[in-house]
Scaffold this active site. Structure first.
Site, PDB file in Angstrom:
ATOM      1  N   VAL A 144      -4.922  -2.464  -1.043  1.00  0.00           N
ATOM      2  CA  VAL A 144      -4.157  -2.732   0.180  1.00  0.00           C
ATOM      3  C   VAL A 144      -3.210  -3.907  -0.056  1.00  0.00           C
ATOM      4  O   VAL A 144      -2.725  -4.523   0.890  1.00  0.00           O
ATOM      5  CB  VAL A 144      -5.082  -3.026   1.390  1.00  0.00           C
ATOM      6  CG1 VAL A 144      -5.872  -1.797   1.769  1.00  0.00           C
ATOM      7  CG2 VAL A 144      -6.003  -4.208   1.108  1.00  0.00           C
ATOM      8  N   ALA A 145      -2.948  -4.209  -1.316  1.00  0.00           N
ATOM      9  CA  ALA A 145      -2.092  -5.336  -1.680  1.00  0.00           C
ATOM     10  C   ALA A 145      -0.648  -4.864  -1.813  1.00  0.00           C
ATOM     11  O   ALA A 145       0.060  -4.691  -0.818  1.00  0.00           O
ATOM     12  CB  ALA A 145      -2.598  -5.962  -2.976  1.00  0.00           C
ATOM     13  N   ARG A 146      -0.219  -4.627  -3.034  1.00  0.00           N
ATOM     14  CA  ARG A 146       1.095  -4.074  -3.345  1.00  0.00           C
ATOM     15  C   ARG A 146       0.909  -3.079  -4.480  1.00  0.00           C
ATOM     16  O   ARG A 146       0.066  -3.281  -5.365  1.00  0.00           O
ATOM     17  CB  ARG A 146       2.098  -5.165  -3.746  1.00  0.00           C
ATOM     18  CG  ARG A 146       2.569  -6.059  -2.616  1.00  0.00           C
ATOM     19  CD  ARG A 146       3.461  -5.285  -1.648  1.00  0.00           C
ATOM     20  NE  ARG A 146       4.062  -6.154  -0.635  1.00  0.00           N
ATOM     21  CZ  ARG A 146       3.526  -6.400   0.552  1.00  0.00           C
ATOM     22  NH1 ARG A 146       2.349  -5.857   0.855  1.00  0.00           N
ATOM     23  NH2 ARG A 146       4.144  -7.166   1.424  1.00  0.00           N
ATOM     24  N   ASP A 179      -3.441   2.472  -0.301  1.00  0.00           N
ATOM     25  CA  ASP A 179      -2.570   2.324   0.863  1.00  0.00           C
ATOM     26  C   ASP A 179      -1.165   1.952   0.419  1.00  0.00           C
ATOM     27  O   ASP A 179      -0.221   2.077   1.196  1.00  0.00           O
ATOM     28  CB  ASP A 179      -3.130   1.258   1.813  1.00  0.00           C
ATOM     29  CG  ASP A 179      -2.369   1.207   3.128  1.00  0.00           C
ATOM     30  OD1 ASP A 179      -2.316   2.256   3.811  1.00  0.00           O
ATOM     31  OD2 ASP A 179      -1.818   0.147   3.468  1.00  0.00           O
ATOM     32  N   GLU A 193       6.918   3.440  -4.303  1.00  0.00           N
ATOM     33  CA  GLU A 193       6.640   3.598  -2.881  1.00  0.00           C
ATOM     34  C   GLU A 193       7.953   3.736  -2.126  1.00  0.00           C
ATOM     35  O   GLU A 193       8.844   2.913  -2.329  1.00  0.00           O
ATOM     36  CB  GLU A 193       5.855   2.391  -2.353  1.00  0.00           C
ATOM     37  CG  GLU A 193       5.366   2.563  -0.931  1.00  0.00           C
ATOM     38  CD  GLU A 193       4.518   1.394  -0.444  1.00  0.00           C
ATOM     39  OE1 GLU A 193       4.794   0.893   0.658  1.00  0.00           O
ATOM     40  OE2 GLU A 193       3.583   0.987  -1.168  1.00  0.00           O
ATOM     41  N   HIS A 205       0.909   3.248   3.444  1.00  0.00           N
ATOM     42  CA  HIS A 205       1.084   1.824   3.757  1.00  0.00           C
ATOM     43  C   HIS A 205       0.755   1.588   5.234  1.00  0.00           C
ATOM     44  O   HIS A 205       1.502   0.955   5.972  1.00  0.00           O
ATOM     45  CB  HIS A 205       2.516   1.371   3.443  1.00  0.00           C
ATOM     46  CG  HIS A 205       2.595  -0.096   3.095  1.00  0.00           C
ATOM     47  ND1 HIS A 205       3.422  -0.580   2.105  1.00  0.00           N
ATOM     48  CD2 HIS A 205       1.957  -1.169   3.592  1.00  0.00           C
ATOM     49  CE1 HIS A 205       3.298  -1.890   2.013  1.00  0.00           C
ATOM     50  NE2 HIS A 205       2.409  -2.273   2.919  1.00  0.00           N
TER      51      HIS A 205
END
Length: 336
Positions: free
Chosen positions: A248-250, A274, A279, A298
């Site tokens: 859930v970071a980058r 996520d 992206e 995301h």
């Protein structure tokens, strides 16, 4: 919704020096930015809170604005921001901002740290339980109307390593406490300790030592030179074949090609993503079709209370600026 001129609340402004707030037009999580404007106005009824609705209005309004809040900060806006003193970023991460240019202009930057704690903590917990009880397998068998048992796991007794012990990492650790797991935190300054049972640094030996005993690896860190590509082929080799990654970071914190190889070969059990690199994830990307991957767009940061929590921070900081001037120490101030 009409622009707020500060006098429809029936209360007079506290003084001519009160700080006005400009809200940039881009929203987030599919929630109209007007909700953010309303939340700030509710908390600052004696201030002018302006929403710029077009790019031209943004450029015009920002020329005289001292306090601005928004998701991003484009180059053309920075050139026009002649009087800017504070930019309140509506995201927790600021790696997408022109931080050097803002710092050179003496602009104080704050972020949305803390806003995402409850919702993202719950998202991570749900992702872990998804793989622990293997609900993805149940969903496939339900679609086939197939009544056949499958192997599941227990979370109790597992080791969860959390990379990043900010508001999100802390929220994850708090929510894991009742589940009887061992937690390991990874942070830049391990000597500070943290909410986990053990805390290590990013040096290679310490990090890989933590990975070797990890069942669930939660990535909740900012994207920096240290964390870019942190989970590479070497890290994936160290992880147990029964381990699961929750990011859930980058996206770039994980080497996507190495992750694909590990997932296809059974080098790790699964991944809940996520965020991805690239992206948005292209329609033809192979990650979409892997049965041991859970993908959310995301979306971990989505919550109906997002703008309310963010507005609390912004309003408190506006009042500090009113009282102490632009040099005031602000909540969530980002150190260049």
């Amino acid at each position: 919704m009409t622009e707020h001129d500060g006098d429809d609340s029936g209360r007079e402004p506290t003084g001519t020096d009160s700080t006005n707030v400009l809200v940039l037009r881009r929203g987030t999580h599919g929630v109209p930015v007007e909700r953010y404007v309303e939340a700030i106005r509710d908390r600052l009824p004696d201030h002018t809170v302006e929403l710029a609705r077009t790019p031209a209005e943004e450029r015009d309004a920002i020329r005289t604005s001292r306090y601005v809040t928004g998701m991003t900060f484009e180059d053309d806006l920075l050139e026009a921001a002649e009087n800017l003193e504070v930019f309140a970023c509506a995201y927790a991460g600021t790696d997408h901002l022109p931080m050097d240019a803002l710092s050179d202009r003496g602009v104080t930057v704050t972020n949305a740290s803390g806003v995402h704690g409850p919702n993202m903590g719950e998202h991570v917990l749900g992702s872990i339980l998804h793989f622990t009880r293997r609900f993805h397998v149940a969903a496939r068998r339900q679609r086939r109307r197939e009544w056949r048992h499958y192997k599941a796991h227990e979370l109790q007794g597992s080791t969860v390593t959390i990379v990043g012990l900010g508001a999100i990492g802390t929220a994850v650790a708090d929510r894991l406490e009742p589940f009887g797991v061992e937690t390991v935190g990874v942070r830049y300054s391990p000597e500070k300790g943290g909410p986990t049972d053990d805390v290590v640094g990013f040096d290679r030996d310490s990090f890989h030592g933590a990975l070797a005993r990890t069942d669930y690896l939660v990535l909740a860190c900012p994207l920096t030179e240290t964390t870019r590509g942190l989970v590479d082929s070497a890290a994936l080799t160290t992880l147990s074949p029964e381990s699961v990654i929750v990011n859930v970071a980058r996206g770039p914190v994980v080497d996507t090609d190495a992750l694909l190889t590990a997932l296809r070969s059974g080098q790790i059990r699964g991944a809940s993503l996520d965020v991805t690199d690239p992206e948005p994830l292209p329609e033809d990307h192979p990650l979409w079709n892997l049965g041991n991957v859970q993908i959310t767009p995301h979306n971990a940061g989505h919550t109906p209370k997002y703008y309310d929590r963010l507005a609390d921070i912004v309003a408190a900081n506006v009042r500090r600026v009113d009282e102490k001037g632009p040099a005031a120490a602000l909540e969530n101030q980002v150190v260049p």
